[in-house]
Design an enzyme around this catalytic site. Structure first.
Site, PDB file in Angstrom:
ATOM      1  N   SER A  71       0.827  -1.204   0.000  1.00  0.00           N
ATOM      2  CA  SER A  71       0.000   0.000   0.000  1.00  0.00           C
ATOM      3  C   SER A  71       0.868   1.263   0.000  1.00  0.00           C
ATOM      4  CB  SER A  71      -0.973  -0.035   1.184  1.00  0.00           C
ATOM      5  OG  SER A  71      -1.947   0.967   1.081  1.00  0.00           O
ATOM      6  N   HIS A  72       0.647   2.159   0.956  1.00  0.00           N
ATOM      7  CA  HIS A  72       1.341   3.448   0.972  1.00  0.00           C
ATOM      8  C   HIS A  72       2.663   3.390   1.722  1.00  0.00           C
ATOM      9  CE1 HIS A  72      -0.561   3.142   4.847  1.00  0.00           C
ATOM     10  NE2 HIS A  72       0.061   4.202   5.277  1.00  0.00           N
TER      11      HIS A  72
ATOM     12  N   SER B  87      -8.716   6.130   7.101  1.00  0.00           N
ATOM     13  CA  SER B  87      -7.399   6.197   6.458  1.00  0.00           C
ATOM     14  C   SER B  87      -7.504   6.445   4.956  1.00  0.00           C
ATOM     15  CB  SER B  87      -6.624   4.913   6.720  1.00  0.00           C
ATOM     16  OG  SER B  87      -7.358   3.777   6.275  1.00  0.00           O
TER      17      SER B  87
ATOM     18  N   LYS C 219     -11.138  -1.361  -1.294  1.00  0.00           N
ATOM     19  CA  LYS C 219     -10.990   0.086  -1.377  1.00  0.00           C
ATOM     20  C   LYS C 219     -10.605   0.496  -2.800  1.00  0.00           C
ATOM     21  CE  LYS C 219      -8.124  -0.324   2.041  1.00  0.00           C
ATOM     22  NZ  LYS C 219      -7.133  -0.100   3.115  1.00  0.00           N
TER      23      LYS C 219
ATOM     24  N   ASP D  42      -0.928   1.347  -4.722  1.00  0.00           N
ATOM     25  CA  ASP D  42      -1.861   0.328  -5.239  1.00  0.00           C
ATOM     26  C   ASP D  42      -3.251   0.896  -5.470  1.00  0.00           C
ATOM     27  OD1 ASP D  42      -2.495   0.411  -2.422  1.00  0.00           O
ATOM     28  OD2 ASP D  42      -3.495  -1.522  -2.649  1.00  0.00           O
TER      29      ASP D  42
ATOM     30  N   LYS E 102      -1.495  -9.332  -0.487  1.00  0.00           N
ATOM     31  CA  LYS E 102      -2.905  -9.324  -0.084  1.00  0.00           C
ATOM     32  C   LYS E 102      -3.651 -10.397  -0.868  1.00  0.00           C
ATOM     33  CE  LYS E 102      -4.278  -5.121  -1.061  1.00  0.00           C
ATOM     34  NZ  LYS E 102      -5.090  -3.884  -1.048  1.00  0.00           N
TER      35      LYS E 102
ATOM     36  N   ASP F 267      -2.330   6.335  -3.633  1.00  0.00           N
ATOM     37  CA  ASP F 267      -1.147   5.626  -3.152  1.00  0.00           C
ATOM     38  C   ASP F 267      -0.739   4.572  -4.186  1.00  0.00           C
ATOM     39  OD1 ASP F 267      -3.299   3.919  -2.717  1.00  0.00           O
ATOM     40  OD2 ASP F 267      -2.422   3.040  -0.927  1.00  0.00           O
TER      41      ASP F 267
ATOM     42  N   GLU G 160     -13.176   4.090   5.385  1.00  0.00           N
ATOM     43  CA  GLU G 160     -12.273   4.085   6.534  1.00  0.00           C
ATOM     44  C   GLU G 160     -11.649   5.459   6.723  1.00  0.00           C
ATOM     45  OE1 GLU G 160     -10.430  -0.384   6.664  1.00  0.00           O
ATOM     46  OE2 GLU G 160      -9.396   1.076   5.415  1.00  0.00           O
TER      47      GLU G 160
END
Length: 544
Positions: free
Chosen positions: A146-147, A390, A407, A304, A156, A302, A388
Site C-alpha cells: 500500500s502506501h 485512512s 478500497k 496500489d 494481499k 497511493d 475508513e
C-alpha cells in the site's frame, strides 16, 4: 509524534533505498522462524514487511503462495486467480515468486504483463467474472504494501467476494505458511520462472474497468462542465489507469506526475521523516499541494490505488471530512440505490458521519477497523458506501449493484469531479456546508507507549474495566469493546459522549497503542479528551 525537520521537503539522497541491496536480501535472507517478527503475519491488509530485516523475503512469499493454492483447493475455488502488483521494488520479485508456486499447483493465473495492476481493478475483475458465472469461481492477489515506505513489500489475498479476506481465511493461510517455513519449504511446489510464465494467462484489467466507469460515475457531467482536475498517481499503479481514462473520455484532466521510480525519490518526506506515499498526508502530498490553485480539484493515489487524497483551493481535505462529503452527496444523487441502503464506517472514523447518516435517514453500520467488514454489505447492496478514516472507500454503481468490494481510490477522485460539476461547489465547499448544518469537529490521532503485555490487555478489555463516568466534562454514553454494527470485537476500547469520543487500539507492529479522538466542542476540548483518554486507558490497564 514530533514533526520531522524534513517533513514536506524533497527526499534527500540519504533517505533513498538501495534497490539492488533490497532485492538481494529478498532472495538471500532466510527468515528466522523462531523470531515472531519474522514469521508470516496477516494484518488488516495482508502480510507486510521488508527484506532488510527478514520480515518480507522470498521464503515468505513461496510459503504464502503455497498456502493460498492449498486453500483454493479446499474451498473449491477452481476459476482464475487475478494477480496484480504495484511499483514498490519488492513487488515484482514477489510477483514472480508467487507465480512460480501458483502455476506449479495448477492455478490459472491471469496477469497483465508489463503493466502495474492496482487493488480496485483486481476486485472489479473478480466480481465481473463471478457475476458472469462461467469458468469457475475467481479470486485474486495483489502484491503491494500500500502506501508504506519504498523498502517494504506486501501480499494481499482477495477471495471470491472480491474484497479483503476475512480472518478465518487469513488465519488459516498464516498458520499453514508458517508450518511450511518450519518444515524448511519441503511442501512448496515450484516451477522455473520460464515455465511459469509460459502457463500464465494474459488479461486486460484496465479496459473493462475504464469502459464501465459510466456505471458508477456521471462522466458526462464532468465532461460537459469542463471541470479541471489534476492527478498525481504518486508513482503508483493508478498511472496507466488514469492514462486510459483520459484517452477514453477526453476529460479536462491533467496527470501532473508520470514518474515511476522504486526509490520514490520524487516524493516529499512525510511527517515522521520517512518516505511514505500517503495521499492523505499534507507532507507527502506537498508537490500536489503546490499546484492546488491550478485546478478546480486535484486527486492523489497511493501505489496500489486503494486510497485517495482530495485537494481543492482550500488545501488537502482531511480523509474524515471527505468521507462525510461523499456520503452526503451520494445518498442524495443516486436514485437507483435502495432507500434502505446504509452507510458503513469504521469505529475510528468521524462522528460527523453519524450525524450525516442520521440527517439522510440512512442506517449507520459501525464496524472495527478493516475494510473486510464492508464486503458483504457492498456485495448485496445493503451498504451504499463503506469507508475508513485512512482514506479508503468504495460505493455502489448507479443502479445499486456492486462495483468493487475493496478500497477504490480512483472513483472517489472521479466523484470529487462529478460533485463539483453537478453542484458548482468543490468538496471542501460542500464540507463547509455540512459543518454549518451538523457542527464542526476537531480530530486527532496520537501514539502512547505500551508494553507487549499491556497491548494484549488492551485488546481484550471489557466495558466494565472503564470506571470513569465522565469524559472532558460530559457524561459517558457508551463504553464499547465490540462494534455496534456487527458485534465484532474491536481489539481495543471506544468511549463516547454526546459531543466527543475516543478509541484506543494496540499497534500490531510497535510497542505503542493508538489513540483516536474527536470533539464537536473545538480544539481545546479535544486536547482535554485526549488527555483524559490516556488516563482512562491507564486506569483500565492498571494492576492487570
Amino acid at each position: 509524534m514530533t514533526l520531522s525537520e524534513l517533513a514536506g521537503k524533497p527526499a534527500p539522497q540519504s533517505l533513498l533505498t538501495n534497490i539492488p541491496r533490497l532485492v538481494a536480501h529478498y532472495y538471500e535472507t532466510r527468515p528466522d522462524v523462531h523470531d515472531p517478527l519474522q514469521r508470516v503475519a496477516f494484518g488488516t491488509s495482508g502480510h507486510r514487511g521488508t527484506s532488510l530485516n527478514g520480515t518480507f523475503n522470498e521464503a515468505h512469499i513461496l510459503a504464502v503462495a503455497q498456502a493460498v493454492a492449498e486453500h483454493r483447493l479446499t474451498a473449491g475455488i477452481s476459476g482464475p486467480l487475478f494477480m496484480g502488483l504495484d511499483s514498490h521494488a519488492l513487488s515484482e520479485p514477489a510477483w514472480m515468486s508467487a507465480l512460480e508456486v501458483l502455476t506449479a499447483n495448477g492455478v490459472r493465473v491471469c496477469v497483465q504483463p508489463g503493466v502495474m495492476t492496482p487493488t480496485p481493478l483486481i476486485s472489479h475483475a473478480i466480481l465481473e467474472h463471478n457475476r458472469a458465472g462461467k469458468g469457475g469461481t475467481a479470486d485474486g492477489i495483489v502484491i503491494t504494501p500500500s502506501h508504506n515506505p519504498p523498502q517494504d513489500g506486501g501480499f494481499k489475498y482477495n477471495p471470491p467476494s472480491g474484497g479483503p479476506a476475512d480472518t478465518d481465511v487469513t488465519g488459516a493461510v498464516q498458520v499453514r505458511a508458517n508450518a511450511i517455513l518450519e518444515n524448511e519449504m519441503r511442501d512448496v511446489k515450484r516451477l522455473s520462472l520460464e515455465d511459469a510464465m509460459g502457463k500464465l494467462e494474459e488479461y486486460d484489467f484496465i479496459a473493462p474497468y475504464v469502459r464501465q466507469l459510466p456505471e458508477v460515475i456521471d462522466l458526462d457531467a464532468i465532461k460537459q462542465s469542463g471541470v479541471h482536475v489534476g492527478i498525481d498517481p504518486l508513482g503508483g499503479a493508478s498511472l496507466p489507469v488514469w492514462e486510459a481514462i483520459l484517452a477514453e473520455y477526453n476529460l479536462n484532466f491533467e496527470i501532473v506526475n508520470k514518474t515511476v521510480d522504486p526509490r520514490f525519490a520524487f516524493m516529499s518526506v512525510d511527517k515522521d521523516g520517512k518516505i511514505r506515499m500517503d495521499c492523505s498526508s499534507p507532507y507527502a502530498m506537498a508537490g500536489l499541494l503546490r499546484l492546488k490553485d491550478d485546478f478546480d480539484v486535484a486527486v492523489g493515489n497511493d501505489p496500489d490505488a486503494d486510497r485517495h487524497g482530495i485537494v481543492t483551493a482550500d488545501g488537502l481535505m482531511n480523509p474524515n471530512h471527505y468521507l462525510a462529503v461523499m456520503i452526503d452527496y451520494l445518498f442524495t444523487h443516486r436514485p437507483g440505490w435502495r432507500t434502505t441502503a446504509g452507510v458503513g464506517k469504521t469505529l475510528v472514523s468521524s462522528a460527523l458521519i453519524d450525524r450525516v447518516a442520521g440527517g439522510l435517514g440512512r442506517p449507520l453500520v459501525e464496524v472495527p477497523v478493516g475494510f473486510k467488514y464492508f464486503v458483504d454489505g457492498l456485495l448485496t447492496g445493503d451498504l451504499g458506501f463503506g469507508g475508513e478514516e485512512s482514506a479508503g472507500a468504495s460505493f455502489l454503481r448507479l443502479n445499486g449493484g456492486a462495483w468493487s468490494t475493496d478500497k477504490d481510490g480512483l472513483i472517489p477522485g472521479l466523484l470529487a469531479a462529478e460533485m463539483t460539476a453537478r453542484t458548482g461547489k468543490t468538496p471542501s465547499q460542500r464540507f463547509a456546508d455540512l459543518t454549518g448544518k451538523y457542527g464542526a469537529t476537531a480530530y486527532d490521532r496520537q501514539d502512547a507507549p505500551a508494553t507487549p503485555a499491556q497491548k494484549k490487555i488492551l485488546g481484550n478489555l471489557s466495558p466494565d474495566d472503564v470506571k470513569a463516568q465522565t469524559l472532558a466534562g460530559d457524561p459517558i454514553t457508551a463504553r464499547l469493546t465490540r462494534a455496534p454494527g456487527n458485534d465484532a470485537p474491536i481489539g481495543g476500547l471506544k468511549v463516547t459522549t454526546a459531543e466527543a469520543w475516543f478509541a484506543a487500539r494496540p499497534s500490531g507492529t510497535e510497542d505503542v497503542y493508538k489513540i483516536y479522538a474527536e470533539s464537536f466542542k473545538g480544539a481545546d476540548h479535544l486536547k482535554q479528551v485526549m488527555q483524559e483518554a490516556r488516563e482512562v486507558v491507564s486506569e483500565a490497564l492498571g494492576g492487570k
